[in-house]
Every structure is written in C-alpha cells, then in structure tokens.
Enzyme design. Structure first.
Site, mmCIF file in Angstrom:
data_model
loop_
_atom_site.group_PDB
_atom_site.id
_atom_site.type_symbol
_atom_site.label_atom_id
_atom_site.label_comp_id
_atom_site.label_asym_id
_atom_site.label_seq_id
_atom_site.Cartn_x
_atom_site.Cartn_y
_atom_site.Cartn_z
ATOM 1 N N LYS A 1 0.850 -1.212 0.000
ATOM 2 C CA LYS A 1 0.000 0.000 0.000
ATOM 3 C C LYS A 1 0.875 1.247 0.000
ATOM 4 O O LYS A 1 2.057 1.200 0.372
ATOM 5 C CB LYS A 1 -0.932 0.036 1.210
ATOM 6 C CG LYS A 1 -0.260 0.008 2.595
ATOM 7 C CD LYS A 1 0.264 1.332 3.115
ATOM 8 C CE LYS A 1 0.868 1.203 4.516
ATOM 9 N NZ LYS A 1 1.708 2.322 4.925
ATOM 10 N N ALA B 1 9.383 -0.743 5.323
ATOM 11 C CA ALA B 1 9.679 0.326 4.360
ATOM 12 C C ALA B 1 8.506 1.283 4.169
ATOM 13 O O ALA B 1 8.537 2.136 3.299
ATOM 14 C CB ALA B 1 10.068 -0.286 3.020
ATOM 15 N N ASP C 1 -2.270 -1.499 10.245
ATOM 16 C CA ASP C 1 -2.511 -1.440 8.804
ATOM 17 C C ASP C 1 -3.242 -2.674 8.271
ATOM 18 O O ASP C 1 -3.622 -2.717 7.102
ATOM 19 C CB ASP C 1 -1.181 -1.314 8.033
ATOM 20 C CG ASP C 1 -0.539 0.056 8.225
ATOM 21 O OD1 ASP C 1 -1.210 0.964 8.728
ATOM 22 O OD2 ASP C 1 0.647 0.187 7.862
#
Ligand code: C5P
Length: 316
Positions: free
Chosen positions: A16, A105, A144
């Site tokens: 995402k 990341a 998330d």
C-alpha cells in the site's frame, strides 16, 4: 509444495501507499488516532498455504527479500488468532511466503501478509468468519492490517486503522518507488514524532479533501494532479527524516532529477512519485538509475501500477 489431495491456496498480498497521513495525539492505549487515504498497489508478496500432514506442526518457509523472520512472523500470529477464535484444535498448515515487498519500508508488506493469512487459513480450515469479525482480528495483528483485510483498493482509514471506508477505485496510475536500504521501525518513527515539538500537522484537511474528490469521482481521473498538494500531507515526514538523515537529500535529488513531487509513504523510508502509467514510471526510473548520485546510492527503484502482478521495472 502440496502433493495430490493437499490443495495449495495462494494469494498475492499487495503493498500500500499512504496518499495522506494525519496523526492525532497519542491516546491512553499508546496509539495515535490517524486519518489516511490508503492505496493498494501492484507490487506484492506471494503467500501459499496447504494442509500439513496430521501430527506435524505449522511450518513457515520465508524466501525472497531479507528482514521477515520466521519466528513471530505476522502470518503465524494470524493463524494463532484464528485458532484462539475457533476455540478448537485446527490442523497444521504448510506455509510459503516469498517476500517481494521491501520490509519495514512503509509499504505495509507484513500487514498485507497477515491479512492474506487470515483469508487463506480460513479457507483451508473451512471457517467462514463474518467480515466484521475478521476486521477485529486484523486490528489485533496491527494497525494497517484491517485495510488489507477489508479488500478495498483505496480507502479512507481512521481510528487506529480499524475504521475503513472504501472509496471508488482511481483510474490507472503508474508509481515509481524509491526505497533506501534501511528499515524504519513504525514504533520509533511515532516516538520521534511525539518528541518533536513543532506541533505542525502538515496533513490537516488534505485527507478529507482527497477522500471527497475520490468519492465524487472527480479525483479519480488523474491522481498525479494531486501530487503537488499531497507532497506535504504526511505528518510523519519530519520524524522519519530526523531518524533517517539521508531521506531529505534523497528526496531533493529525486525531485530535482524527475521534476516531480516525491511523497513519503507511512513511516518510510519509501518515497514515491505518481505517473500516468507504469510504462512512464519505468522510463523515468531507467533514466534516474543511470545517474544516481550519493544520496540515492543503494536505493531500490521500482515501477508498478495499481494492479500488478509484478513491478514493471526494478533497479537495485
Ligand atoms: O500497529 P503496529 O504494530 O503497526 O504499530 C507499531 C507501533 O507503532 C505501535 O506499537 C505504536 O507504538 C506505533 N503506532 C502508533 N499509532 C498508530 C499505529 C502505530 O503509535 N496508529
């Protein structure tokens, strides 16, 4: 690999990007309320699950990019939550995870793996939890995870990440990603955010504005049109740049060379630029790769679109 009679179920847990990221004050539970527009992109891991022989234990094999350990892997935590929820012994599983999304990341790779594991393991075990129950389990895995579990391609994400409002899917877009070879811990970036005293909330209002435009269909024609205004719509930029001092120089170099705004996704360190198509993003990436200066040394560049299945182009 599963043999005959032991079907293998596979998924492509996608990465995402955060187009906006507004962070509120840390709450009593230690988490910050957030408001963000999440965009699922084509870059994805590969996850496969099959029943293991009776009497064995779950077995997870991780291959591909480094940084995703077997022990404590979110995929195994997802299975543990499903077993706890079922309140019964559920048969062992063989799991293979190929990491293609850079770890820690800002791309949500681990979270996406966790959401995909919730789906595949349910299918393997013949459990069909209600979507709302899956979101509750997903939220326990990480902030998330509910976005990926909800299955939306683009969504307004609120609360601690568990309130998902799906938005209409934007028209095709190309993305060029630049990831420094460094892991940034989400926990550390949030902690640094708290210790920085500016009080500035760069992203204020952009989330509502973009979500409303996407909802009305106006924003979907060309996401790139928004890039200039989204550039500073991530409240974690200052904290991420303070923790990883190469980030501001990298952004300056990328912007100077491409003539486009580069945005930070999540808590970083991945930066991205929007292009009309993956082909154009790849062409820009190839040109960049020929002349990387010090700031971008070691960075991985990848071009992808909103669908995948693979990056169109990669340089590392
Ligand atoms: O939920 P997740 O495991 O991704 O979060 C990692 C850490 O990031 C949390 O322990 C917390 O310190 C921080 N965090 C936060 N507010 C959020 C999400 C994460 O403070 N909304």
């Amino acid at each position: 690999m599963a043999d005959f009679g032991r079907p293998t179920l596979t998924a492509r847990p996608a990465a995402k990007l955060n187009l906006t990221l507004e962070i509120g004050q840390r709450g009593a539970d230690g988490y910050h309320p957030l408001r963000s527009v999440f965009l699922r992109i084509g870059l994805a891991d590969l996850l496969s699950i099959s029943p293991a022989p009776t009497g064995t234990a779950d077995r997870l094999v991780v291959t591909g990019l480094p940084g995703s350990p077997v022990e404590g892997n979110i995929v195994l935590r997802a299975l543990a939550l499903l077993r706890e929820r079922a309140g019964a012994a559920l048969p062992p599983l063989d799991i293979e995870l190929e990491k293609r999304i850079p770890v820690a990341a800002g791309l949500g790779g681990g979270s996406s793996d966790g959401a995909a594991a919730l789906g595949l393991a349910q299918a393997c075990w013949g459990i069909g939890l209600a979507p709302a129950e899956v979101i509750v389990l997903a939220a326990r895995l990480g902030s998330d995870v509910p976005f990926f579990a909800a299955g939306a391609a683009v969504a307004l994400v609120e609360g601690r990440g568990e309130l998902i409002t799906a938005l209409p899917t934007p028209a095709a877009a190309g993305l060029l990603l630049a990831t420094l070879p460094v892991e940034l811990s989400t926990r550390d970036v949030f902690a640094r955010h708290d210790s920085l005293t500016t009080g500035a909330r760069a992203a204020a209002n952009m989330t509502d504005e973009l979500a409303a435009a996407l909802e009305s269909g106006k924003g979907s024609a060309d996401l790139g049109r928004w890039a200039e205004r989204l550039r500073d719509a991530n409240d974690l930029w200052l904290a991420a740049a303070d923790l990883e001092r190469r980030l501001p120089a990298l952004r300056e170099e990328l912007e100077g060379r491409t003539g486009r705004p580069w945005l930070l996704t999540g808590s970083g360190p991945t930066l991205f630029a929007l292009y009309p198509s993956a082909t154009e993003a790849a062409a820009a990436g190839a040109e960049l790769a020929q002349s990387l200066r010090a700031a971008a040394q070691g960075a991985t560049l990848q071009a992808t679109d909103l669908i995948g299945p693979d990056p169109t182009w990669r340089h590392s």
